[in-house]
Design a protein around this motif. Structure first.
Motif, PDB file in Angstrom:
ATOM      1  N   TRP A  27       7.772   7.101  -6.600  1.00  0.00           N
ATOM      2  CA  TRP A  27       8.866   7.930  -7.100  1.00  0.00           C
ATOM      3  C   TRP A  27       9.734   7.124  -8.071  1.00  0.00           C
ATOM      4  CZ3 TRP A  27      14.078   7.310  -7.243  1.00  0.00           C
ATOM      5  CH2 TRP A  27      14.817   8.410  -7.680  1.00  0.00           C
ATOM      6  N   SER A  28      10.080   5.911  -7.678  1.00  0.00           N
ATOM      7  CA  SER A  28      10.933   5.053  -8.488  1.00  0.00           C
ATOM      8  C   SER A  28      10.303   4.758  -9.855  1.00  0.00           C
ATOM      9  CB  SER A  28      11.220   3.750  -7.746  1.00  0.00           C
ATOM     10  OG  SER A  28      12.064   2.923  -8.502  1.00  0.00           O
ATOM     11  N   ARG A  29       9.016   4.499  -9.859  1.00  0.00           N
ATOM     12  CA  ARG A  29       8.301   4.220 -11.109  1.00  0.00           C
ATOM     13  C   ARG A  29       8.370   5.438 -12.039  1.00  0.00           C
ATOM     14  NH1 ARG A  29       2.071   4.098 -11.608  1.00  0.00           N
ATOM     15  NH2 ARG A  29       1.839   3.504 -13.772  1.00  0.00           N
ATOM     16  N   SER A  30       8.134   6.613 -11.509  1.00  0.00           N
ATOM     17  CA  SER A  30       8.191   7.833 -12.318  1.00  0.00           C
ATOM     18  C   SER A  30       9.616   8.133 -12.773  1.00  0.00           C
ATOM     19  CB  SER A  30       7.632   9.019 -11.538  1.00  0.00           C
ATOM     20  OG  SER A  30       6.264   8.824 -11.282  1.00  0.00           O
ATOM     21  N   THR A  70       0.846  -1.190   0.000  1.00  0.00           N
ATOM     22  CA  THR A  70       0.000   0.000   0.000  1.00  0.00           C
ATOM     23  C   THR A  70       0.877   1.234   0.000  1.00  0.00           C
ATOM     24  OG1 THR A  70      -0.081   0.002   2.394  1.00  0.00           O
ATOM     25  CG2 THR A  70      -1.877  -1.125   1.238  1.00  0.00           C
ATOM     26  N   VAL A  71       0.340   2.320  -0.501  1.00  0.00           N
ATOM     27  CA  VAL A  71       1.052   3.585  -0.527  1.00  0.00           C
ATOM     28  C   VAL A  71       0.309   4.543   0.384  1.00  0.00           C
ATOM     29  CG1 VAL A  71       1.753   5.502  -1.994  1.00  0.00           C
ATOM     30  CG2 VAL A  71       1.866   3.172  -2.877  1.00  0.00           C
ATOM     31  N   ASN A  72       1.026   5.141   1.314  1.00  0.00           N
ATOM     32  CA  ASN A  72       0.399   6.073   2.254  1.00  0.00           C
ATOM     33  C   ASN A  72       0.278   7.459   1.644  1.00  0.00           C
ATOM     34  OD1 ASN A  72       0.159   4.130   4.204  1.00  0.00           O
ATOM     35  ND2 ASN A  72       2.135   4.605   5.140  1.00  0.00           N
ATOM     36  N   ILE A  73      -0.503   7.548   0.617  1.00  0.00           N
ATOM     37  CA  ILE A  73      -0.795   8.812  -0.030  1.00  0.00           C
ATOM     38  C   ILE A  73      -2.226   8.707  -0.493  1.00  0.00           C
ATOM     39  CG2 ILE A  73       0.060   8.064  -2.274  1.00  0.00           C
ATOM     40  CD1 ILE A  73       1.092  10.887  -2.746  1.00  0.00           C
ATOM     41  N   SER A  74      -2.950   9.777  -0.442  1.00  0.00           N
ATOM     42  CA  SER A  74      -4.355   9.675  -0.818  1.00  0.00           C
ATOM     43  C   SER A  74      -4.471   9.337  -2.303  1.00  0.00           C
ATOM     44  CB  SER A  74      -5.083  10.981  -0.512  1.00  0.00           C
ATOM     45  OG  SER A  74      -4.665  11.997  -1.394  1.00  0.00           O
ATOM     46  N   SER A  75      -5.456   8.517  -2.644  1.00  0.00           N
ATOM     47  CA  SER A  75      -5.627   8.107  -4.034  1.00  0.00           C
ATOM     48  C   SER A  75      -5.927   9.301  -4.922  1.00  0.00           C
ATOM     49  CB  SER A  75      -6.726   7.056  -4.157  1.00  0.00           C
ATOM     50  OG  SER A  75      -7.947   7.559  -3.660  1.00  0.00           O
ATOM     51  N   SER A  76      -6.569  10.316  -4.385  1.00  0.00           N
ATOM     52  CA  SER A  76      -6.851  11.497  -5.200  1.00  0.00           C
ATOM     53  C   SER A  76      -5.565  12.231  -5.561  1.00  0.00           C
ATOM     54  CB  SER A  76      -7.808  12.437  -4.477  1.00  0.00           C
ATOM     55  OG  SER A  76      -7.221  12.919  -3.286  1.00  0.00           O
ATOM     56  N   GLU A  77      -4.531  12.136  -4.700  1.00  0.00           N
ATOM     57  CA  GLU A  77      -3.255  12.774  -4.998  1.00  0.00           C
ATOM     58  C   GLU A  77      -2.550  12.052  -6.150  1.00  0.00           C
ATOM     59  OE1 GLU A  77      -0.135  14.944  -2.098  1.00  0.00           O
ATOM     60  OE2 GLU A  77      -1.149  13.208  -1.294  1.00  0.00           O
ATOM     61  N   LEU A  78      -2.573  10.722  -6.149  1.00  0.00           N
ATOM     62  CA  LEU A  78      -1.887   9.968  -7.193  1.00  0.00           C
ATOM     63  C   LEU A  78      -2.598  10.043  -8.542  1.00  0.00           C
ATOM     64  CD1 LEU A  78      -0.461   6.754  -5.527  1.00  0.00           C
ATOM     65  CD2 LEU A  78       0.750   8.729  -6.403  1.00  0.00           C
ATOM     66  N   ILE A  79      -3.891  10.267  -8.556  1.00  0.00           N
ATOM     67  CA  ILE A  79      -4.575  10.380  -9.835  1.00  0.00           C
ATOM     68  C   ILE A  79      -4.678  11.827 -10.297  1.00  0.00           C
ATOM     69  CG2 ILE A  79      -5.888   8.238  -9.627  1.00  0.00           C
ATOM     70  CD1 ILE A  79      -8.312   9.943  -8.817  1.00  0.00           C
ATOM     71  N   PRO A 117      -3.340  14.779 -12.136  1.00  0.00           N
ATOM     72  CA  PRO A 117      -2.331  14.976 -13.189  1.00  0.00           C
ATOM     73  C   PRO A 117      -1.262  16.008 -12.827  1.00  0.00           C
ATOM     74  CG  PRO A 117      -4.535  14.989 -14.120  1.00  0.00           C
ATOM     75  CD  PRO A 117      -4.695  14.995 -12.627  1.00  0.00           C
ATOM     76  N   ALA A 118      -1.519  16.833 -11.840  1.00  0.00           N
ATOM     77  CA  ALA A 118      -0.528  17.831 -11.432  1.00  0.00           C
ATOM     78  C   ALA A 118       0.535  17.247 -10.503  1.00  0.00           C
ATOM     79  CB  ALA A 118      -1.221  19.011 -10.757  1.00  0.00           C
ATOM     80  N   HIS A 119       0.341  16.032 -10.008  1.00  0.00           N
ATOM     81  CA  HIS A 119       1.313  15.411  -9.108  1.00  0.00           C
ATOM     82  C   HIS A 119       2.477  14.869  -9.935  1.00  0.00           C
ATOM     83  CE1 HIS A 119       3.093  12.863  -6.062  1.00  0.00           C
ATOM     84  NE2 HIS A 119       2.366  13.515  -5.174  1.00  0.00           N
ATOM     85  N   PRO A 120       3.726  15.095  -9.512  1.00  0.00           N
ATOM     86  CA  PRO A 120       4.868  14.634 -10.307  1.00  0.00           C
ATOM     87  C   PRO A 120       4.961  13.112 -10.458  1.00  0.00           C
ATOM     88  CG  PRO A 120       5.609  15.798  -8.334  1.00  0.00           C
ATOM     89  CD  PRO A 120       4.126  15.862  -8.349  1.00  0.00           C
ATOM     90  N   TYR A 121       4.323  12.351  -9.576  1.00  0.00           N
ATOM     91  CA  TYR A 121       4.357  10.894  -9.683  1.00  0.00           C
ATOM     92  C   TYR A 121       3.262  10.352 -10.592  1.00  0.00           C
ATOM     93  CZ  TYR A 121       7.292  11.151  -5.466  1.00  0.00           C
ATOM     94  OH  TYR A 121       8.270  11.429  -4.551  1.00  0.00           O
ATOM     95  N   PHE A 122       2.388  11.223 -11.068  1.00  0.00           N
ATOM     96  CA  PHE A 122       1.293  10.792 -11.935  1.00  0.00           C
ATOM     97  C   PHE A 122       1.848  10.313 -13.274  1.00  0.00           C
ATOM     98  CE2 PHE A 122      -1.709  11.758 -15.369  1.00  0.00           C
ATOM     99  CZ  PHE A 122      -2.816  11.032 -14.955  1.00  0.00           C
ATOM    100  N   ILE A 123       1.402   9.138 -13.701  1.00  0.00           N
ATOM    101  CA  ILE A 123       1.754   8.615 -15.026  1.00  0.00           C
ATOM    102  C   ILE A 123       0.454   8.355 -15.751  1.00  0.00           C
ATOM    103  CG2 ILE A 123       2.821   6.726 -16.305  1.00  0.00           C
ATOM    104  CD1 ILE A 123       4.880   6.507 -14.080  1.00  0.00           C
ATOM    105  N   SER A 124       0.297   9.012 -16.880  1.00  0.00           N
ATOM    106  CA  SER A 124      -0.916   8.900 -17.685  1.00  0.00           C
ATOM    107  C   SER A 124      -0.974   7.528 -18.361  1.00  0.00           C
ATOM    108  CB  SER A 124      -0.917   9.999 -18.746  1.00  0.00           C
ATOM    109  OG  SER A 124      -1.919   9.774 -19.698  1.00  0.00           O
ATOM    110  N   THR A 125      -2.175   7.095 -18.702  1.00  0.00           N
ATOM    111  CA  THR A 125      -2.318   5.830 -19.433  1.00  0.00           C
ATOM    112  C   THR A 125      -1.691   5.920 -20.814  1.00  0.00           C
ATOM    113  OG1 THR A 125      -4.494   6.533 -20.187  1.00  0.00           O
ATOM    114  CG2 THR A 125      -4.422   5.148 -18.210  1.00  0.00           C
ATOM    115  N   SER A 126      -1.501   7.132 -21.322  1.00  0.00           N
ATOM    116  CA  SER A 126      -0.868   7.282 -22.640  1.00  0.00           C
ATOM    117  C   SER A 126       0.660   7.309 -22.552  1.00  0.00           C
ATOM    118  CB  SER A 126      -1.361   8.556 -23.324  1.00  0.00           C
ATOM    119  OG  SER A 126      -0.958   9.694 -22.592  1.00  0.00           O
TER     120      SER A 126
END
Length: 172
Positions: free
Chosen positions: A91-94, A17-26, A28-37
């Motif tokens: 972070w690592s994924r991004s 689990t990731v201790n960050i709110s799901s709304s933060e990860l989805i 698009p302004a969050h640097p860890y966000f990765i779009s489906t494209s």
């Protein structure tokens, strides 16, 4: 309730689990966000860097990474969380996505020389060290190209584009 995943042996293992709110990860302004494209094979610039015109390649990559909100991975403003903290995986994924984009935009020889760096920031710094320095011979080559440039059979747009590129490169 803990989410689980079934692996090939038929046993189930708990998903991390990731201790960050799901709304933060989805967001698009969050640097860890990765779009489906977004994919590791995406080319962010239309010309592969082969050791020439570093300034133009660097500018194109900076624009593309900024548009994807990932420039912090190369300038160091998106700091790596401590290993072991749940957020480190995101972070690592991004970071690895940015590394893939960088490697895909480099010629094979240059890519191989930076392949084993662990962060996008380290790759960017190494490329800066190798190609970002102005050298006397390079400046001379640009000035010679400018002085030898003639329109010839080129149309005015092609001639202007070529001379403008040389001016811009000389300026940087």
């Amino acid at each position: 309730m803990v989410e689980t995943s079934e692996i090939a042996t038929g046993t189930t293992v708990p998903l991390p689990t990731v201790n960050i709110s799901s709304s933060e990860l989805i967001n698009p302004a969050h640097p860890y966000f990765i779009s489906t494209s977004d994919s590791p094979g995406t080319l962010l610039v239309n010309t592969v860097f082969d050791g020439k015109s570093f300034g133009g390649w660097k500018r194109g990559m900076w624009i593309a990474l900024t548009a994807k909100n990932k420039s912090g991975f190369i300038d160091g403003s998106t700091v790596e969380p401590e290993v072991g903290i749940d957020l480190h995986r995101a972070w690592s994924r991004s970071n690895n996505m940015v590394i893939s984009w960088l490697l895909n935009s480099l010629s094979r020889e240059i890519s191989e020389s930076v392949l084993y760096y662990s962060t996008a920031k380290d790759i960017w710094a190494e490329l800066e060290d190798m190609f970002g320095q102005s050298s006397g011979p390079h400046l001379f080559q640009l000035q010679k190209e400018l002085s030898d440039l003639v329109q010839g059979s080129s149309d005015i747009a092609a001639y202007y584009t070529r001379i403008k590129r040389l001016w811009d490169e000389l300026d940087t």
